[in-house]
Design an enzyme around this catalytic site. Structure first.
Site, PDB file in Angstrom:
ATOM      1  N   LYS A   1       0.952  -1.104  -0.328  1.00 16.77           N
ATOM      2  CA  LYS A   1       0.154   0.125   0.642  1.00 16.77           C
ATOM      3  C   LYS A   1       0.879   1.119   0.445  1.00 16.77           C
ATOM      4  O   LYS A   1       1.983   1.414   0.410  1.00 16.77           O
ATOM      5  CB  LYS A   1      -0.733  -0.265   1.299  1.00 16.77           C
ATOM      6  CG  LYS A   1      -2.305   1.358   1.337  1.00 16.77           C
ATOM      7  CD  LYS A   1      -3.189   1.032   2.913  1.00 16.77           C
ATOM      8  CE  LYS A   1      -3.911   1.778   3.065  1.00 16.77           C
ATOM      9  NZ  LYS A   1      -4.675   1.656   4.116  1.00 16.77           N
TER      10      LYS A   1
ATOM     11  N   SER B   1      -9.903   1.622   2.836  1.00 19.29           N
ATOM     12  CA  SER B   1      -8.875   2.137   1.645  1.00 19.29           C
ATOM     13  C   SER B   1      -7.775   1.304   1.211  1.00 19.29           C
ATOM     14  O   SER B   1      -7.507   1.870   0.875  1.00 19.29           O
ATOM     15  CB  SER B   1      -8.991   3.466   2.520  1.00 19.29           C
ATOM     16  OG  SER B   1      -7.483   3.066   3.484  1.00 19.29           O
TER      17      SER B   1
ATOM     18  N   SER C   1      -9.786  -0.799   6.735  1.00 22.20           N
ATOM     19  CA  SER C   1      -9.415  -1.010   5.482  1.00 22.20           C
ATOM     20  C   SER C   1      -8.990  -1.622   4.814  1.00 22.20           C
ATOM     21  O   SER C   1      -7.977  -1.701   3.972  1.00 22.20           O
ATOM     22  CB  SER C   1      -8.635   0.747   5.577  1.00 22.20           C
ATOM     23  OG  SER C   1      -8.808   1.747   5.517  1.00 22.20           O
TER      24      SER C   1
END
Ligand code: GLN
Length: 491
Positions: A85, A160, A184
């Site tokens: 990420k 997210s 997330s």
């Protein structure tokens, strides 16, 4: 030439073959890069990857000198590509947090989790798309365009960490890192039909994870299967001198029960079903899938009983005070002086204003304003202090249930399946996506999501939660459930 079918084998098996020299050291990397080229780029692609760097992945392959009978004890991820990420600091690629304010920013140091992955033999060829600064539940808040759901491009992959979830679900990598502040990793894992784990707060180092809400943030792991996720967590877990909030609790063998084919592998395990996570409004088809999972757990020897976590309904209001409060303080550092974007304005104050108003998107701006408000004189006691008091009650709910002899909890991960892109325009509606996940972050307990079936062809996640630092029992139940469901988990 590369063999994309390699991606249908577990990360552990492929790593073992690479370490032993039965597969070329770059075999898994080539398969991933080929799958990436086929699924991600261009207007018809997923837009799950923000940066890719095959060269430095190949360079680290050279320095690892794998093959020739390398031991998988030393290199459990030998030659395995892991997607990262974009809010986790890497040296060879930018760390932009899905934000214009950090567009192209390259960190001068790397995260502890990245160093640990590399030491384990992993390759990190790509950084993945995300909601700006990890604020969101759909990956639509990225400054670099939304990520699409791999199974239905009109839907969101969740967020997210939507980019990481999408690459794993699309078969580009078997393992990816995400981050968790309120759900997330688990929520996009549920939406995309894969496994996602949020470790206990303090289990994994946050050094090099760009801070959103420091008392809630943890690095989390996606896997295509329970074993991929367990292996990933095994490698990154442990205390770290560079993060004083990590705790020196020994890391147990999360994969210990992977081959347990006993008829009753869960004998003696008590599974709690918190009634607050099964409201009347829950989609009956989702309830049925959870019931089926509970039945399977019973058949495996577990006792399943209803329990209560009475303060659950307060989690979203508390989360949306605590998280923005911490974010408003953490994001104060992005002021055009030290990091990324600078927009000139009238004097120093004008420069701050121009940089921050052009650099941050609308959701991040909303959170900074909210957070500054709840911390301001006169409102601090009414909002922030009260939220902190209620947070303790939410944590105490879990402590009480686990002290009563319950080992793990079983709940839905999300109230719905993956929703349509552009369908949640009211921020409050988006915030409600985290209703079943934010509790674990507030309490600090470990939690994970795994596929337990489908509704209208879209994946449904079942969530398991355990007491602090008891990831091992959580994985034990997850392995058994995955085995018992078999192909039903994806049907
Ligand atoms: N969706 C939640 C939020 O917007 C959680 C995000 C996260 O876990 N990083 O804050």
């Amino acid at each position: 030439m590369s063999d994309v079918s390699l991606l249908s084998r577990s990360a552990a098996d492929v790593a073992a073959d690479i370490a032993a020299g039965r597969l070329a050291t770059d075999a898994a990397l080539n398969a991933s890069l080929q799958a990436y080229a086929a699924t991600d780029a261009g207007p018809s692609g997923l837009n799950a990857v923000l940066y890719s760097d095959a060269d430095s992945a190949r360079a680290s392959l050279q320095s690892l000198s794998l093959g020739n009978g390398t031991s998988t004890d030393a290199r459990p991820l030998a030659g395995i590509p892991v997607a990262i990420k974009d809010n986790i600091a890497t040296l060879s690629m930018p760390t932009s947090c899905g934000s214009k304010i950090l567009d192209g920013y390259v960190s001068p140091f790397e995260a502890t989790v990245i160093a640990k992955l590399r030491a384990a033999g992993a390759l990190m060829p790509m950084k993945t798309n995300m909601d700006e600064f990890a604020m969101g539940s759909s990956t639509e808040n990225s400054a670099f365009g939304a990520t699409k759901h791999p199974m239905d491009h009109t839907r969101v992959p969740g967020g997210s960490s939507g980019g990481s979830a999408a690459v794993v679900a699309a078969g580009v990598t078997r393992i990816a890192l995400g981050s968790e502040t309120g759900g997330s990793v688990r929520q996009p894992a549920a939406f995309c039909g894969i496994v996602g784990v949020k470790p206990t707060y303090g289990r994994v180092s946050r050094h090099g994870l760009v801070a959103f809400a420091s008392s809630l943030d943890q690095v989390g792991v996606f896997g295509q299967t329970v074993d991929d996720a367990a292996l990933g967590l095994q490698v990154i877990a442990g205390a770290d001198a560079l993060d004083s909030t990590t705790v020196d609790v020994p890391v147990s063998d999360y994969r210990a029960s992977r081959d347990n084919a006993a008829a009753q592998p869960l004998a003696g395990v008590v599974v709690g079903r918190p009634v607050e996570y099964f409201p009347d409004s829950l989609d009956p088809r989702m309830r049925e899938l959870l019931d089926r999972s509970a039945d399977r757990l019973r058949a495996l020897g577990a006792e399943v009983r209803d329990v209560s976590l009475p303060h659950t309904a307060l989690a979203i209001p508390v989360y949306y005070i605590v998280a923005p409060a911490e974010a408003s303080s953490n994001l104060a550092r992005f002021d055009g002086v030290r990091y990324g974007l600078r927009v000139e304005g009238d004097g120093l104050r004008g420069m701050y204003e121009a940089t921050r108003s052009q650099g941050f998107g609308p959701e991040v701006t909303r959170r900074i304003l909210l957070g500054t408000y709840v911390l301001s004189a006169g409102y601090y006691d009414a909002y922030y202090k009260r939220a902190m008091a209620v947070r303790r009650l939410i944590a105490a709910d879990f402590t009480k249930v686990f002290a009563s002899g319950v080992h793990v909890l079983l709940t839905p991960t999300t109230p719905t399946t993956a929703f349509k892109a552009g369908s949640k325009t009211d921020p409050y509606e988006m915030y409600m996506s985290d209703i079943f996940t934010a509790t674990a972050n507030l309490a600090g307990v470990p939690a994970m999501s795994q596929p337990i079936g489908r509704i209208d062809g879209l994946p449904v996640g079942g969530q398991l939660l355990a007491s602090h630092f008891d990831e091992a029992t959580m994985f034990r139940v997850a392995y058994a459930l995955e085995r018992a469901l078999g192909s039903e988990a994806h049907a």
